[in-house]
Design an enzyme around this catalytic site. Structure first.
Site, short mmCIF file in Angstrom:
data_model
loop_
_atom_site.label_atom_id
_atom_site.label_comp_id
_atom_site.label_asym_id
_atom_site.label_seq_id
_atom_site.Cartn_x
_atom_site.Cartn_y
_atom_site.Cartn_z
N GLY A 215 -44.03 74.86 60.84
CA GLY A 215 -44.62 73.74 61.71
C GLY A 215 -43.83 72.80 62.47
N SER A 216 -44.29 71.52 62.72
CA SER A 216 -43.51 70.73 63.43
C SER A 216 -42.41 69.99 62.59
CB SER A 216 -44.55 69.45 63.69
OG SER A 216 -45.60 70.02 64.55
N THR A 217 -42.06 70.51 61.30
CA THR A 217 -40.93 69.98 60.75
C THR A 217 -39.57 70.59 61.69
OG1 THR A 217 -40.75 71.69 59.11
CG2 THR A 217 -41.82 69.55 58.58
N LYS A 219 -39.29 70.69 64.85
CA LYS A 219 -39.03 69.94 65.86
C LYS A 219 -37.85 68.90 65.80
CE LYS A 219 -43.84 69.99 67.33
NZ LYS A 219 -45.25 69.15 67.44
N SER A 272 -45.90 64.23 67.26
CA SER A 272 -45.74 65.60 67.56
C SER A 272 -46.66 66.41 68.45
CB SER A 272 -46.45 66.30 66.08
OG SER A 272 -45.72 67.03 65.35
#
Length: 472
Positions: A215-217, A219, A272
């Site tokens: 997921g957004s980790t 990013k 995010s």
């Protein structure tokens, strides 16, 4: 004269026979020692093979050394009757087990030679052991694990499938490594058939071998590549109106409190915004993104004392399309990562762009005498220090702007949340981060399977771990 000649011939024959016998003895000794050196030293992989029968024999060895935490707290030890007993299920995936039927895992397997009183690769000690057949007293193995942090991590994760890792960002020492489901290591012999058949895979060390969409980790990795390539700065204004459409797939511009529009890139990171990262990924291109991910250690097993799975960026020979690139950039696509890998991402940012390889061994002891210290700290630079500082500040914003509910902490923290779609209509809850934000010491990664929103579910677990790790 003839008798004299026969005598000389006899003496020569006898001398020749003795010479041959001596050569045979020498050759046999060389072969024996060479074979022993090969099997005991050069083939030391057998010492960590769970099917090695000598590991099974070690189960009833009362002289086997203890496994300790970094402060000397006992995690595993042998009783006088040879039974191996363990302190807590909270550390079972790190400490492991020892079974006459099922072999060994964890530290019990990784440090088996030391626990039996043999030094890895010491063929002279192996020769003495084979010839004399004595029973050496095992050495104590001290791990980098802090049992208080380990217990705090297990308590915070609770009975929810997932994993948590805490690392000292300066040394790479793994302070905690928790995986759930777990089991009672003292009942492994009777519970093993049930554990092996359990579809939840309780024997899997999810922290080092569990593979999840991040997921957004992720990013953090995308932002690191974009900042390094000069595509953006934290203050670069980005515009996102409604959605970013690529390949017929619309990526949402949602999450930012002020709604669609124009704002600094740091806000797109803190809140995010998937669409901003999807477009940024396409502008960046595959090669810079892959290069950055590989610099962090993706696509290769992490060097560690316990087995690790390699984190994946792209599945097999999947075509490197722009649509896949867009989804990869915001943390979906084919991405699969281990919590240990993501803890290293956070630790690298915290450590000014320098990745420190994780380590589990704190030392080997014979009583109070240190036989072997921890392995040397191994580092490599992943990010320019300026880029790491920019990322750190943006990760501070994530927490400061209320995107991560980390609970009460006495120091400022930094992090990145993630809510990773599973394809089953659920989402894994993620959080990676570190503290103190202004002088980082400990990095964490937490995943809660099917947990939902990372900032609400995983972040509190991380906060509890950091609180324990930073306690005076």
């Amino acid at each position: 004269m003839e008798a004299y000649t026969r005598s000389v011939r006899f003496e020569r024959n006898e001398e020749s026979a003795l010479r041959v016998a001596g050569l045979v003895v020498i050759a046999t000794t060389i072969v024996f020692v060479g074979a022993l050196a090969y099997w005991q030293a050069f083939r030391d992989d057998l010492n960590v093979n769970p099917y090695n029968p000598r590991l099974a024999a070690a189960l009833s060895e009362p002289h086997r050394g203890r496994i300790l935490d970094r402060d000397g707290e006992v995690l595993a030890q042998s009783l006088p009757d040879g039974r191996r007993v363990y302190r807590t299920a909270a550390a079972v995936h790190v400490v492991g087990y020892l079974s006459a039927r099922y072999g060994a895992q964890g530290a019990e397997l990784a440090f088996n030679d030391e626990l039996l009183g043999r030094r890895g690769g010491d063929w002279l000690a192996a020769l003495r052991s084979e010839v004399i057949r004595g029973t050496p007293r095992g050495f104590d193995v001290r791990l980098t694990i802090d049992v208080d942090v380990q217990m705090a991590a297990a308590l915070a994760l609770g009975n929810r499938p997932g994993a948590a890792v805490a690392i000292d960002v300066r040394t790479g020492d793994v302070l905690a490594m928790v995986s759930w489901p777990n089991w009672d290591p003292n009942a492994f012999a009777t519970e093993a058939p049930t554990l092996l058949a359990d579809p939840r895979a309780p024997l899997l060390n999810r922290a080092a071998q569990g593979l999840y969409p991040p997921g957004s980790t992720f990013k953090v990795v995308t932002a690191a590549a974009a900042l390094s390539e000069g595509l953006v700065t934290p203050e670069t204004l980005v515009t996102c109106n409604e959605a970013y459409v690529i390949g017929g797939y619309a990526v949402s511009c949602g999450n930012v409190p002020q709604g669609p529009g124009t704002y600094p890139f740091r806000d797109a990171f803190a809140y995010s915004v998937n669409a901003v990262f999807a477009r940024l990924g396409v502008e960046l291109g595959w090669q810079p993104l892959l290069r950055m991910a590989r610099a962090f250690g993706f696509e290769s097993p992490i060097p560690f004392d316990l087995p690790t799975a390699a984190s994946q960026v792209v599945a097999g020979d999947a075509p490197l399309s722009d649509t896949l690139l867009a989804s990869t950039a915001f943390g979906q696509g084919d991405l699969l990562v281990t919590p240990l890998q993501m803890a290293l991402v956070a630790a690298t940012v915290a450590n000014g762009g320098v990745l420190v390889e994780p380590r589990l061994l704190a030392g080997v002891y014979d009583g109070d005498r240190e036989m072997e210290g921890p392995p040397p700290i191994r580092t490599r630079r992943v990010l320019d220090g300026h880029v790491a500082a920019e990322l750190r500040d943006m990760m501070v914003d994530v927490v400061a702007k209320g995107q991560a509910n980390m609970g009460p902490l006495a120091v400022p923290a930094a992090g990145k949340t993630g809510t990773a779609e599973t394809g089953r209509g659920t989402a894994h809850a993620w959080f990676i981060g570190f503290a103190p934000a202004d002088d980082p010491k400990v990095a964490v990664a937490v995943v809660v399977e099917d947990g939902g929103r990372g900032g609400e579910v995983a972040a509190p677990v991380a906060g509890a771990i950091l609180k324990a790790a930073l306690a005076p």
